[in-house]
Design an enzyme around this catalytic site. Structure first.
Site, PDB file in Angstrom:
ATOM      1  N   GLU A  52       0.875  -1.173   0.000  1.00 27.26           N
ATOM      2  CA  GLU A  52       0.000   0.000   0.000  1.00 27.26           C
ATOM      3  C   GLU A  52       0.904   1.212   0.000  1.00 27.26           C
ATOM      4  O   GLU A  52       1.555   1.495   1.000  1.00 27.26           O
ATOM      5  CB  GLU A  52      -0.863   0.016   1.245  1.00 27.26           C
ATOM      6  CG  GLU A  52      -1.622  -1.269   1.414  1.00 27.26           C
ATOM      7  CD  GLU A  52      -3.063  -1.043   1.791  1.00 27.26           C
ATOM      8  OE1 GLU A  52      -3.317  -0.148   2.595  1.00 27.26           O
ATOM      9  OE2 GLU A  52      -3.922  -1.759   1.260  1.00 27.26           O
TER      10      GLU A  52
ATOM     11  N   CYS B  81      -1.850   9.314   2.915  1.00 29.86           N
ATOM     12  CA  CYS B  81      -1.655   8.748   1.575  1.00 29.86           C
ATOM     13  C   CYS B  81      -2.736   9.263   0.647  1.00 29.86           C
ATOM     14  O   CYS B  81      -2.517   9.396  -0.548  1.00 29.86           O
ATOM     15  CB  CYS B  81      -1.673   7.230   1.643  1.00 29.86           C
ATOM     16  SG  CYS B  81      -3.123   6.568   2.438  1.00 29.86           S
TER      17      CYS B  81
END
Ligand code: NAD
Length: 461
Positions: free
Chosen positions: A231, A265
């Site tokens: 990720e 993110c």
């Protein structure tokens, strides 16, 4: 391995010195986890669910102390640290509710005439490594270790070196909740300790962090047949159409860009605005940004804190210098903020007259900085939003749902937002395309990923 120094990014003071793992201790932890995992997998699921339910209660009981620890070591403004802990609860609730049905055995075929039954069971992977980031340690860690544990895996958990005390608190609470010490094992240290972890015969690595490290992990895992999930970062765009309420949307997008001091993110990192409303939008956006309170992250009124990592200040300075050189205008901010002792602060920064030749519109900034660009039409917005190595999320603001969905359908991104941004739901799969990663957390797929299916062909005679 030298001990790990935990430094408060708001003032540069030493908080703690912690012993680091080394190759030998990592190996010993792996062996103990390997030995303990089968018994953990053999626990009835209801007992594993009960342990995680107790962990949830412990998070509630210790929220304030955990929030203070997080703020101290990575500089997250305290109200946002509390918010992260609160936000962990619905995620835990989702995993508690969804796991039994995801793990349930399935009979997919049953035929009396041939006496044939076909069944699927879902077995844990075994011992998995969870190498984690510091920016939302409860979220990004919990997305992995909670379903991994519930599915019957042992987890070697390496918190980021910038959130180690938080990682150790998580371990303490899980152990106190009944998860055996050898089943959830904190591994302390920098990237070198992460590398040692990858040398063990683990059954999967679940990583959250930067693209550069993600690629190193993929290389280290190559040649080993194990599950690899990455990720990674984002350069998430928001597109603002001409038919919006300008000041409301400017405030919402500014929050999406600057919350957690821009260190998410899925922070908005690029904004595209229809040319006809560009001046009003920029004015409203900058007004919002100027209203953000910058300061001591332990103060309830602070919205922008220090950057967690000192080195990122220079990255942002370089992005601003490169943009300026190529013709961008700094509307507000643009430089490191002095006057906070040895704290690493960067002024909330808004750049206009930007284009895609500039690093600030291409590389992840991971800080309080944003470029806003005018676009002619939806087609230009779509082309620019997709003109990125990343593909984590994309947002469109317009009252027109059909138009938004038409744009979002063409986005090369794992998550599509209409009139919202910087949002994660435990019910939906979290995933990235292109350099934003491989694999899925959250949603039902994010539980299943910690299992492997076994196919049963059963013939009575
Ligand atoms: P990072 O890549 O610097 O570090 C992540 C982890 O990897 C740390 O625990 C670190 O110690 C470890 N590590 C470093 N080198 C290693 C190596 N060679 N082998 C094994 N482990 C190693 O990332 P970071 O600064 O902690 O996190 C910020 C990044 O994470 C940003 O790019 C952000 O976008 C990304 N992120 C992504 C998501 C997502 O869900 N996609 C969520 C949060 C953060």
């Amino acid at each position: 391995m030298s001990p790990l120094k935990i430094i408060n990014p708001a003032n540069g003071r030493l908080i703690a010195t912690l012993p680091s793992d080394d190759a030998a201790s990592v190996r010993a932890k792996f062996r103990a986890a390997r030995a303990a995992q089968p018994a953990w997998a053999a626990w009835p699921l209801r007992l594993r669910l009960a342990a995680i339910t107790r962990f949830r209660a412990a998070i509630v009981a210790h929220t304030e102390e955990l929030a203070q620890t997080l703020t101290g070591e990575m500089g997250k403004p305290i109200t946002q640290a509390r918010h992260e802990l609160k936000g962990l609860l619905p995620r835990i609730d989702f995993f508690l509710k969804a796991t039994p049905s995801v793990l349930r055995d399935e009979t997919v075929f049953s035929d009396r005439k041939t006496a044939l039954i076909e069944r699927i069971t879902h077995e844990p992977l075994g011992v998995v490594a969870n190498i984690s980031a510091w920016n939302y340690p409860y979220f990004v860690g919990g997305n992995v270790f909670l379903p991994a544990l519930l599915a019957g895996n042992a987890v070697l958990y390496k918190p980021s070196e910038f959130a180690t005390r938080t990682g150790l608190s998580i371990a303490r609470l899980l152990h106190a909740s009944g998860v055996p010490n050898e089943v959830f094992v904190p591994v302390v240290g920098t990237g070198e300790v992460g590398r040692a972890l990858l040398r063990q015969r683990i059954d999967g690595v679940f990583f959250t962090g930067s693209v550069a490290t993600g690629k190193k992990i993929a290389r280290a895992a190559s040649g080993r047949l194990m599950r690899v999930q990455l990720e990674l970062g984002g350069k998430d765009p928001a597109y603002v159409c001409e038919d919006v309420d300008v000041s409301t949307v400017a405030a919402a997008v500014a929050d999406g860009a600057f919350y957690n001091t821009g260190q998410s993110c899925c922070s908005v990192e690029r904004v595209y605005v229809r040319a006809s409303i560009f001046p009003q939008f920029v004015e409203a956006f900058v007004a919002t940004v100027k209203g953000f309170r910058i300061g001591d992250p332990t103060d309830d009124a602070t919205y922008i804190g220090p950057l967690a990592r000192a080195a990122q200040v220079e990255v942002l300075e370089q992005q601003v210098a490169d943009a300026r050189r190529k013709g961008a205008r700094v509307f507000t901010g643009g430089k490191r903020l002095r006057g906070h002792g040895r704290g690493h602060y960067f002024a909330p920064t808004v750049l206009i007259d930007v284009d895609h030749s500039m690093i600030v519109m291409r590389n992840e900034s991971f800080g309080p900085i944003i470029g806003i660009m005018a676009v002619r039409d939806d087609a230009e917005a779509i082309a620019l939003m997709n003109d990125s190595d990343y593909g984590l999320t994309a947002a469109v603001y317009t009252p027109d749902r059909q138009r938004a969905e038409a744009v979002l359908a063409r986005m090369e991104a794992g998550s599509a937002y209409w009139n919202c941004c910087d949002r994660v739901s435990p019910r939906l799969p979290w995933t990235g395309v292109k350099d934003s990663g491989i694999g899925v957390t959250l949603g039902r797929e994010g539980i299943r990923t910690f299992t492997r299916p076994k196919a049963w062909h059963l013939r009575a005679h």
